[in-house]
Structures are given as structure tokens and as C-alpha cells.
Write a protein that holds these residues in place. Structure first.
Motif, PDB file in Angstrom:
ATOM      1  N   UNK A 425       0.825  -1.081  -0.328  1.00  0.00           N
ATOM      2  CA  UNK A 425      -0.030  -0.014   0.021  1.00  0.00           C
ATOM      3  C   UNK A 425       0.867   1.358   0.135  1.00  0.00           C
ATOM      4  N   UNK A 426       1.826   1.311   0.833  1.00  0.00           N
ATOM      5  CA  UNK A 426       2.733   2.525   0.949  1.00  0.00           C
ATOM      6  C   UNK A 426       4.317   2.257   0.591  1.00  0.00           C
ATOM      7  N   UNK A 427       4.538   1.230   0.077  1.00  0.00           N
ATOM      8  CA  UNK A 427       5.876   0.865  -0.137  1.00  0.00           C
ATOM      9  C   UNK A 427       6.918   0.996   0.848  1.00  0.00           C
ATOM     10  N   UNK A 428       6.278   0.574   2.085  1.00  0.00           N
ATOM     11  CA  UNK A 428       7.347   0.329   3.387  1.00  0.00           C
ATOM     12  C   UNK A 428       8.256  -0.790   3.169  1.00  0.00           C
ATOM     13  N   UNK A 429       9.450  -0.698   3.219  1.00  0.00           N
ATOM     14  CA  UNK A 429      10.334  -1.838   3.298  1.00  0.00           C
ATOM     15  C   UNK A 429      10.250  -2.760   4.342  1.00  0.00           C
ATOM     16  N   UNK A 430      10.157  -4.083   3.968  1.00  0.00           N
ATOM     17  CA  UNK A 430       9.901  -5.012   5.291  1.00  0.00           C
ATOM     18  C   UNK A 430      11.326  -5.271   6.019  1.00  0.00           C
TER      19      UNK A 430
END
Length: 509
Positions: A425-430
Motif C-alpha cells: 500500500x505505501x511501499x514500506x520496506x520489510x
């Protein structure tokens, strides 16, 4: 919103919430002693059934907070006024629909299917009517609470919460002096308090915020459609949360005696009180995360999500660890003779809440784009499955605590699913999230648990050693969080805020 301001709000809410929890826990002890286990179990299942409909105001409150914060991030005053007008109409409709459902289908279910002792049925029915009206007042207050939060006026929100807790404590104490059916009296009293608190929120918001005015009505079909779309999908998430909590309580009521129901109610209440610390931080994080997304400040948003995830867990863990270690002593001191199952139930409920705590900022981040379909369908399906799996497990003859094990396993799975969805959804890196959030949390958890358990096992069991273990575990957790959980920047900010608070307190004296 600066990190310093976030910390100031957090510390203020943290201190006030300690007061609220102490009041609430003592109130529960008084209520349980005065009502007795049977009446307390009846009260829990009746109020639990009414709150099955909390998904209605809950879904709307999420939408209200999101759209208010988004408009503030865009600095659009006209949109704020339109959002308030649209929400006000929608809440009035929801309140009317909710009360109609409670007094028709809900009343039918109470009479036909809810397991209540015959001698207490009439009292339970009257309690149900008062609880229904109280719930309607909570619906009316929900949008105004959302507006307070969007404006980040946490001190007002916290102050009203303290007043609410004090009023409920006074009602609990008065139970010992009332020559009337205590179950009915308690229901009437809570109804009056809910009306007063709702009026307080409404009055403050109308006086304080220009968008909360009733002189001119603003309408926007676009905003209405956006809120309906957002709310429709959020509704699924709220319904699934209900199935994870209240519906399982009703299920336990159908299969076990009132003492087991009371033990579960006590466990969930304690876990929710401990979780309030992390909930308050997440409440403070909600507006800045949405505003940073609206203003396209991605680095600021990631910092809020990463540090918020750690802090929401830390703020709960510092109280959760001593309670997990000394639950038997705490419940015995508090309730004198707690239901036998309450000790294990409460430990398991706290573990479940800890998993949820670290996930809270992820949920907020997922709401930022306003595209909730995939997120809510996926997680909602898992949460609804908790109810059906619990039903299946209990039907096989397993004990009542098995429903907690089901919920814990599901929450661990949902945590990983949330990460994947937020990345989409917001391109947050895991990977950085695991490195900066999960690893420090695990290190702190392992160190504080090992040291506290070693001390606990080396001491004889009595009240004084329990106190030593509680103080030691809190100190160990706090030091581990400060030195291992926070980076240098956040440690410096924390010291600065605490110093300013202390200087302000001394100046006030």
C-alpha cells in the motif's frame, strides 16, 4: 508534528493513564465484590452482547479521523467543514439504526438464546435497555472524539477520560450503600455517565473548533462517497474484531458456567487496561502519520511507523512483564478471591495484546491511502476465522483457555500479513522494519524475561519478594528499552522532554 511533540503527548497521556488504570482496576474489584461472580458474569455477557455493534461507530470513527487528518495535512479548511457536516448526518443515521437493531433483533436474541440464570433474567433485561441507550450516546460522542484526536488535543481527551473513570469509581463505591437491585442500579448509573461524557465532548468541540458548528450546513457528495467507501471496508475489520472478542465471549457463555465467563471478562478487561498505554501512543501517532502521507513526507512517515511500532510495544511491555510474572499475587490482592481460571486467562490475554500492540502503527499506515479493500478483506477473513476455529475447538471438548491460544496463533500470522499489505500500500520496506523494530523488540524481551525469571526463581514466594520482582522487572525493561530499543536521537529527545516536564512540575510547585 515533531518527535518532541509526540513524546510530550505520549508522556502526558502515559501519566494520566496510570491514574485511570488504577481507578479502573480498583473499580472492578469493588464491582466484582458487590455484584458477586454470578451478577458480574451476567453484566459482562449482556454488555458484551450490546458491544457486538461497536463496529458501527468504530468504523465511522476511523473514517472521521482519517479524513480530518488528511484535510489538515492538505491545509484545506473548507474540506474540514464539509467532512464534519457529512459525518454528523451519518452518525445520526447510524445511531437510529443501531437502537432499532438493539430493540428488535437484539432483544429477541437476549430473550430466546442468551444463557442467563432465571432468577436474574428480569434484571438482565432491564440492564440491557440501559446499556443500549448508553451505547447510542457513545455513538454520538465518537465523531467528536475523532475530531479532538485529529487536532492532536490529547490533553483534553485524557482529562475527560480521567473524569469518566472517577465518575465510574464513585458509582462502584456507591453499590455498597444502595438498597436496590445492584445490577439495574449499575446499568442506570453508567447510562447517566455516558450521557454526561458525550455532552462534554460535543460542547468542547463546538466551542473550540470552527469546523464543528451547527449554524451552516456543508454538503459534499464526493466526501460522502469517499467516507462510505472507506467505512464499508473498515466495517469488515471492525466486525472481525468483534468476532475476535465479544462474540467469543458469547460463545464461552453458551458452553461454560458464569464463573468461566467472569474469568474471561476479567482477563480481557485487564489486558485492555494494560494495552491502553500503547493505544494512547498510537492515538497520538494517527494524525501525524496521515498528515505526513498527505503532504508526501515519506521519510517522516517511515520514521513514525518504525519508532511508533517499537514504542507501542515498549509502553505495554513495561507493565505486561511484571503482571505475567506475578499474576496470581496481583489478582489475589486486587480481587481477594478471583475465579480460578482468571490467572491463566489474563496471562494469555496480555500475550495476545502484546502482539497486537506492535502492529498498531502498521494499521494506521495502511489507512493513509484510503484504499482499504484488500487490507480489510484479508485481515478481516483471518479474524472472523478465529471465532469459527474457537467454536470448532470448544466443540471438540477442549477447555475454555483454548480460545486464547487460537487468538494468539492468529495474531502472529496477521502480523506478517500486515507487513506484506503495508509494503504493497505505501511501499514500506520489510527488511529494515525487521532490523529496526522486530530485532530490538526481541532482544529487549529476551533479556528482561531471563533476568526477571532468574530473580523470581531464586527468591522464596511471599508478598515482599513479589514486590521486588515487580520493581526489578519494570526497571530491567525500562533500561533495556532505553539503551537497546531507542537510537541516540530518540534517547536525547526523551531526556529533553522528561527534563522539561520535571522543570515545569517544579515550577508549578
Amino acid at each position: 508534528m515533531s518527535n518532541k511533540k509526540i513524546l510530550k503527548n505520549t508522556i502526558s497521556l502515559y501519566i494520566r493513564q496510570i491514574i485511570i488504570i488504577l481507578i479502573t482496576l480498583y473499580s472492578m474489584r469493588v464491582i466484582l465484590n458487590e455484584l458477586g461472580i454470578e451478577d458480574y458474569g451476567v453484566y459482562s455477557v449482556v454488555t458484551g452482547f450490546v458491544t457486538l455493534l461497536t463496529f458501527l461507530p468504530g468504523s465511522m470513527a476511523s473514517a472521521t479521523q482519517r479524513f480530518f487528518s488528511f484535510a489538515m495535512g492538505k491545509k484545506d479548511i473548507l474540506k474540514l467543514k464539509k467532512t464534519f457536516s457529512v459525518n454528523l448526518i451519518m452518525y445520526v443515521i447510524i445511531a437510529l439504526l443501531t437502537y432499532t437493531l438493539l430493540q428488535t433483533l437484539g432483544l429477541w436474541y437476549i430473550k430466546e438464546y442468551l444463557k442467563i440464570p432465571d432468577t436474574r433474567f428480569n434484571a438482565a433485561l432491564e440492564l440491557y435497555h440501559y446499556t443500549s441507550i448508553s451505547f447510542v450516546f457513545s455513538i454520538f460522542s465518537a465523531p467528536f472524539i475523532a475530531i479532538l484526536i485529529a487536532h492532536e488535543d490529547m490533553h483534553i481527551y485524557a482529562l475527560i477520560s480521567v473524569v469518566d473513570a472517577i465518575l465510574k469509581l464513585s458509582i462502584a463505591i456507591s453499590l455498597a450503600y444502595v438498597n436496590y437491585d445492584l445490577l439495574i442500579y449499575y446499568g442506570i448509573s453508567l447510562f447517566i455517565i455516558s450521557a454526561l461524557i458525550a455532552c462534554a465532548y460535543i460542547y468542547i468541540c463546538i466551542r473550540k473548533y470552527t469546523e464543528c458548528q451547527l449554524r451552516k450546513f456543508y454538503w459534499s457528495t464526493t466526501i460522502f462517497k469517499e467516507i462510505i467507501g472507506f467505512t464499508t471496508w473498515t466495517l469488515l475489520g471492525q466486525i472481525s474484531t468483534v468476532f475476535r472478542n465479544q462474540a467469543v465471549t458469547v460463545l464461552v457463555n453458551q458452553m461454560f458456567n458464569p464463573s468461566i465467563v467472569a474469568a474471561r471478562a476479567i482477563a480481557l478487561n485487564i489486558a485492555s487496561q494494560v494495552a491502553v498505554f500503547s493505544n494512547n501512543l498510537n492515538t497520538g501517532l494517527y494524525p501525524p502519520i496521515i498528515k505526513s502521507y498527505a503532504s508526501n513526507q515519506k521519510n517522516e512517515m517511515m520514521s513514525l511507523i518504525f519508532n511508533g511500532s517499537k514504542l507501542t510495544f515498549f509502553l505495554m511491555w513495561v507493565f505486561a512483564l511484571p503482571m505475567l510474572l506475578e499474576m496470581k499475587t496481583i489478582l489475589t490482592l486486587w480481587l481477594k478471591t478471583p475465579p480460578q481460571e482468571a490467572i491463566l486467562f489474563t496471562r494469555l490475554a496480555i500475550v495476545e495484546s502484546l502482539i497486537l500492540a506492535i502492529s498498531m502503527p502498521l494499521t494506521t499506515a495502511a489507512r493513509a491511502p484510503g484504499k482499504m479493500a484488500l487490507y480489510e478483506i484479508t485481515l478481516g477473513s483471518i479474524q472472523i476465522a478465529i471465532f469459527f476455529v474457537s467454536w470448532w475447538v470448544l466443540s471438540l471438548g477442549y477447555s475454555a483457555e483454548s480460545v486464547f491460544y487460537v487468538a494468539i496463533a492468529a495474531n502472529l500470522f496477521m502480523f506478517q500479513v500486515r507487513l506484506l499489505l503495508v509494503k504493497y500500500l505505501i511501499s514500506m520496506p520489510i527488511l529494515p522494519y525487521y532490523k529496526k523494530v522486530v530485532c530490538p523488540v526481541l532482544v529487549i524481551l529476551i533479556i528482561s524475561v531471563i533476568l526477571s525469571v532468574l530473580l523470581s526463581n531464586s527468591l522464596p514466594r511471599n508478598l515482599y519478594t513479589s514486590l521486588i520482582v515487580i520493581i526489578f522487572s519494570i526497571t530491567t525493561s525500562t533500561l533495556a528499552m532505553y539503551y537497546l530499543g531507542l537510537d541516540q536521537h530518540w534517547r536525547r529527545k526523551t531526556i529533553n522532554v522528561l527534563t522539561s516536564k520535571l522543570l515545569k512540575f517544579r515550577g508549578a510547585k
